[in-house]
Design a protein around this motif. Structure first.
Motif, PDB file in Angstrom:
ATOM      1  N   LEU A 139      -5.054 -15.406  -0.748  1.00  0.00           N
ATOM      2  CA  LEU A 139      -4.451 -15.944   0.788  1.00  0.00           C
ATOM      3  C   LEU A 139      -4.361 -14.605   1.632  1.00  0.00           C
ATOM      4  O   LEU A 139      -4.640 -14.973   2.865  1.00  0.00           O
ATOM      5  N   TRP A 140      -4.085 -13.572   1.221  1.00  0.00           N
ATOM      6  CA  TRP A 140      -4.269 -12.330   2.036  1.00  0.00           C
ATOM      7  C   TRP A 140      -5.052 -11.569   2.086  1.00  0.00           C
ATOM      8  O   TRP A 140      -5.500 -10.409   2.757  1.00  0.00           O
ATOM      9  N   PHE A 141      -6.233 -11.427   1.234  1.00  0.00           N
ATOM     10  CA  PHE A 141      -7.597 -11.152   0.801  1.00  0.00           C
ATOM     11  C   PHE A 141      -8.597 -11.486   1.837  1.00  0.00           C
ATOM     12  O   PHE A 141      -9.435 -10.727   2.270  1.00  0.00           O
ATOM     13  N   ILE A 142      -8.593 -12.763   1.761  1.00  0.00           N
ATOM     14  CA  ILE A 142      -9.778 -13.392   2.373  1.00  0.00           C
ATOM     15  C   ILE A 142      -9.858 -13.016   3.819  1.00  0.00           C
ATOM     16  O   ILE A 142     -11.076 -12.727   4.115  1.00  0.00           O
ATOM     17  N   THR A 178      -4.995   2.398   3.423  1.00  0.00           N
ATOM     18  CA  THR A 178      -4.619   1.572   2.196  1.00  0.00           C
ATOM     19  C   THR A 178      -3.768   2.470   1.228  1.00  0.00           C
ATOM     20  O   THR A 178      -3.059   1.852   0.618  1.00  0.00           O
ATOM     21  N   VAL A 179      -3.708   3.823   1.274  1.00  0.00           N
ATOM     22  CA  VAL A 179      -2.897   4.590   0.052  1.00  0.00           C
ATOM     23  C   VAL A 179      -1.489   4.254   0.700  1.00  0.00           C
ATOM     24  O   VAL A 179      -0.714   3.930   0.112  1.00  0.00           O
ATOM     25  N   ILE A 180      -1.139   4.517   1.983  1.00  0.00           N
ATOM     26  CA  ILE A 180       0.097   4.513   2.577  1.00  0.00           C
ATOM     27  C   ILE A 180       0.609   3.129   2.459  1.00  0.00           C
ATOM     28  O   ILE A 180       1.729   2.985   2.090  1.00  0.00           O
ATOM     29  N   LEU A 181       0.076   2.225   3.236  1.00  0.00           N
ATOM     30  CA  LEU A 181       0.429   0.770   3.223  1.00  0.00           C
ATOM     31  C   LEU A 181       0.544   0.224   1.681  1.00  0.00           C
ATOM     32  O   LEU A 181       1.569  -0.552   1.505  1.00  0.00           O
ATOM     33  N   GLY A 182      -0.420   0.359   0.895  1.00  0.00           N
ATOM     34  CA  GLY A 182      -0.439  -0.083  -0.475  1.00  0.00           C
ATOM     35  C   GLY A 182       0.934   0.374  -1.183  1.00  0.00           C
ATOM     36  O   GLY A 182       1.508  -0.583  -1.759  1.00  0.00           O
ATOM     37  N   TRP A 183       1.093   1.786  -1.199  1.00  0.00           N
ATOM     38  CA  TRP A 183       2.414   2.394  -1.667  1.00  0.00           C
ATOM     39  C   TRP A 183       3.663   1.576  -1.157  1.00  0.00           C
ATOM     40  O   TRP A 183       4.531   1.120  -1.778  1.00  0.00           O
ATOM     41  N   GLY A 192       4.250  -7.053  -4.130  1.00  0.00           N
ATOM     42  CA  GLY A 192       3.360  -7.546  -5.228  1.00  0.00           C
ATOM     43  C   GLY A 192       1.811  -7.505  -4.769  1.00  0.00           C
ATOM     44  O   GLY A 192       1.363  -6.578  -3.989  1.00  0.00           O
ATOM     45  N   LEU A 193       1.154  -8.362  -5.421  1.00  0.00           N
ATOM     46  CA  LEU A 193      -0.238  -8.657  -5.019  1.00  0.00           C
ATOM     47  C   LEU A 193      -0.354  -9.051  -3.637  1.00  0.00           C
ATOM     48  O   LEU A 193      -1.523  -8.653  -2.853  1.00  0.00           O
ATOM     49  N   THR A 194       0.660  -9.534  -3.069  1.00  0.00           N
ATOM     50  CA  THR A 194       0.440 -10.078  -1.307  1.00  0.00           C
ATOM     51  C   THR A 194       0.299  -8.661  -0.765  1.00  0.00           C
ATOM     52  O   THR A 194      -0.201  -8.492   0.258  1.00  0.00           O
ATOM     53  N   GLY A 195       1.195  -7.632  -1.257  1.00  0.00           N
ATOM     54  CA  GLY A 195       1.053  -6.426  -0.336  1.00  0.00           C
ATOM     55  C   GLY A 195      -0.199  -5.594  -0.600  1.00  0.00           C
ATOM     56  O   GLY A 195      -0.469  -4.847   0.333  1.00  0.00           O
ATOM     57  N   ALA A 200      -4.944  -3.899   2.171  1.00  0.00           N
ATOM     58  CA  ALA A 200      -6.519  -3.610   2.217  1.00  0.00           C
ATOM     59  C   ALA A 200      -7.001  -4.276   3.493  1.00  0.00           C
ATOM     60  O   ALA A 200      -8.243  -3.846   3.954  1.00  0.00           O
ATOM     61  N   THR A 201      -6.600  -5.419   3.857  1.00  0.00           N
ATOM     62  CA  THR A 201      -7.082  -6.311   5.088  1.00  0.00           C
ATOM     63  C   THR A 201      -6.724  -5.296   6.319  1.00  0.00           C
ATOM     64  O   THR A 201      -7.429  -5.441   7.131  1.00  0.00           O
TER      65      THR A 201
END
Length: 459
Positions: A139-142, A178-183, A192-195, A200-201
């Motif tokens: 839902l957040w990756f597409i 991606t590194v900063i926001l993913g962490w 979780g997976l939403t984050g 990535a988006t």
């Protein structure tokens, strides 16, 4: 936004290749880092199930990236040949047409997948246990898929415009975000997976937007060119897009190879080892884009040199560039294979606890999986070469062989004969069979050329 002054027609080809390859390689590896960082953060923040869920979604990214690369390769080959002939307006028009095409191509399937995320997850191979996690990620990756397609086109054009370092920076920007926001999203905020998907988006949006801004305002030659909205102009644009897709179709097939590998591999490992097998295969698939990007960097660094000199009729410069690219492919393939054989514990441990079930399966499989890498990179380089000289039939043939004709039967038959080791070796056998086919066809074509030349001399 500075660009390099690069003369594709007169500068030494070894120097040219180096000028393109080093920034392109680092830029390409940064693209892979966007996905790999996701995996490392998810592996430690969520576990192997999170890695398995993301790996199930990755074939979508590969497929959409393939469409973007198809448009990027095709439009850059056409544009570089047009530039060599002094047709600046026609070259610029290719930029706009390619970007418009990938935008339209992304909207409809993205909307359908957003409307039916659970059905999409099950189609991609998610088990009942993994379906909720895959749905959450999708839902957040597409939304990122359209941004990835913009990146794929823009980076080709930016390099062709003489700014390979800027293309590298676009990718590095995405990796850092991606590194900063993913962490931030996975650990402090606990999304979780939403984050992971949201990070990535945002990263891909930043990279795509940077490329679009450069082409709109700062490009030296290949700026976005307005399209005339008339029936005649529409027909011309459609024919040109078809031409671009025909030239770049093997790039789509190349990405489809990765998508097929992950899709069939997920189903195979799920059958033999369950969710832990998919998690182990997912760790391997996080590294495969790095190998792919090495081969892609070699092909894309050679492409503007080969295409431009092919347009000028400079056969020696084309042959010299091909030789340099082939040597680079062999060296890079040997280095990456050695790393996977010697350090599987370290490579797997970056993603999950080395003592977990998924990790132990991955550690055992990595040495077998890595045997494919030399052949994998060489095949990518050869496909890129035939794209650059507009030999679409051969490029498509080799891409089809490695992606479907050989790969799918290898994944079906080898595990039946060798167990799970056969699943890890499927890619290697497929790439070996492809390169053997390339070698046989090359020898036959060379003999045919020699016979033709001998016949002309006798007459």
């Amino acid at each position: 936004m500075k660009r390099n002054a690069i003369d594709l027609g007169t500068l030494d080809v070894c120097t040219l290749f180096r000028k393109y390859f080093i920034p392109t390689l680092f830029g390409m590896l940064s693209i892979s880092a966007v996905t790999a960082v996701d995996g490392i953060l998810v592996g430690h923040g969520i576990g192997s199930d999170g890695i398995a869920a993301i790996n199930i979604c990755i074939p979508l990214l590969m497929l959409f990236t393939g469409i973007g690369l198809m448009a990027g390769v095709g439009s850059s080959v056409v544009a570089s040949i047009q530039l060599s002939k002094g047709k600046l307006g026609a070259a610029r028009l290719n930029v706009t047409q390619a970007l418009l095409f990938v935008t339209i191509a992304a909207i409809v399937p993205s909307a359908l997948m957003m409307a039916y995320p659970s059905a999409t997850a099950r189609f991609l191979g998610a088990s009942e246990h993994l379906t909720p996690m895959v749905r959450e990620y999708l839902l957040w990756f597409i939304p990122s898929l359209i941004f990835q397609m913009w990146c794929s086109v823009c980076l080709f054009m930016i390099r062709l415009d003489g700014a390979p370092k800027l293309a590298m920076m676009c990718n590095i920007i995405a990796a850092i975000i991606t590194v900063i926001l993913g962490w931030l999203f996975i650990f402090p905020l606990g999304w979780g997976l939403t984050g992971a998907a949201f990070a990535a988006t945002i990263a891909l949006f930043a990279s795509g937007a940077t490329g679009l801004i450069y082409l709109w305002k700062f490009a030296h030659k290949l700026r976005i060119y307005p399209i005339k909205w008339s029936i005649r102009s529409f027909r011309f644009s459609l024919l040109n897009i078809v031409c671009q897709c025909r030239i770049g179709s093997s790039a789509l097939l190349t990405e489809a190879t990765l998508a097929t590998l992950m899709f069939v591999g997920n189903h195979t490992l799920m059958k033999y080892l369950g969710d832990n097998g998919v998690g182990a295969f997912g760790i391997a698939c996080y590294y495969l884009p790095f190998v792919f990007m090495v081969g892609n960097a070699i092909a894309q660094s050679a492409q503007p040199i080969i295409s431009y000199n092919f347009g000028l009729g400079e056969k020696k410069r084309v042959a010299d560039t091909k030789r340099i690219a082939l040597f680079t492919s062999v060296v890079c393939g040997i280095v990456t294979t050695a790393a996977f054989i010697l350090f599987p514990h370290i490579l797997v441990g970056l993603f999950v606890n080395p003592d977990s079930t998924a990790a132990l399966i991955a550690i055992e499989g990595f040495p077998y999986f890595s045997l494919a890498f030399v052949f994998f990179i060489i095949n990518l380089m050869l496909i890129g070469y035939y794209q650059s000289v507009e030999n679409v039939k051969l490029a498509n043939l080799f891409a089809l062989l490695r992606g479907f004709v050989f790969l799918i039967p290898c994944f079906i038959l080898l595990p039946e004969a060798m167990g799970t080791n056969g699943a890890w070796l499927a890619l290697c056998l497929s790439e070996m069979l492809t390169i053997l086919t390339v070698a046989v066809l090359f020898i036959l074509r060379k003999k045919k050329t020699l016979l033709h030349q001998t016949g002309e001399e006798c007459s």
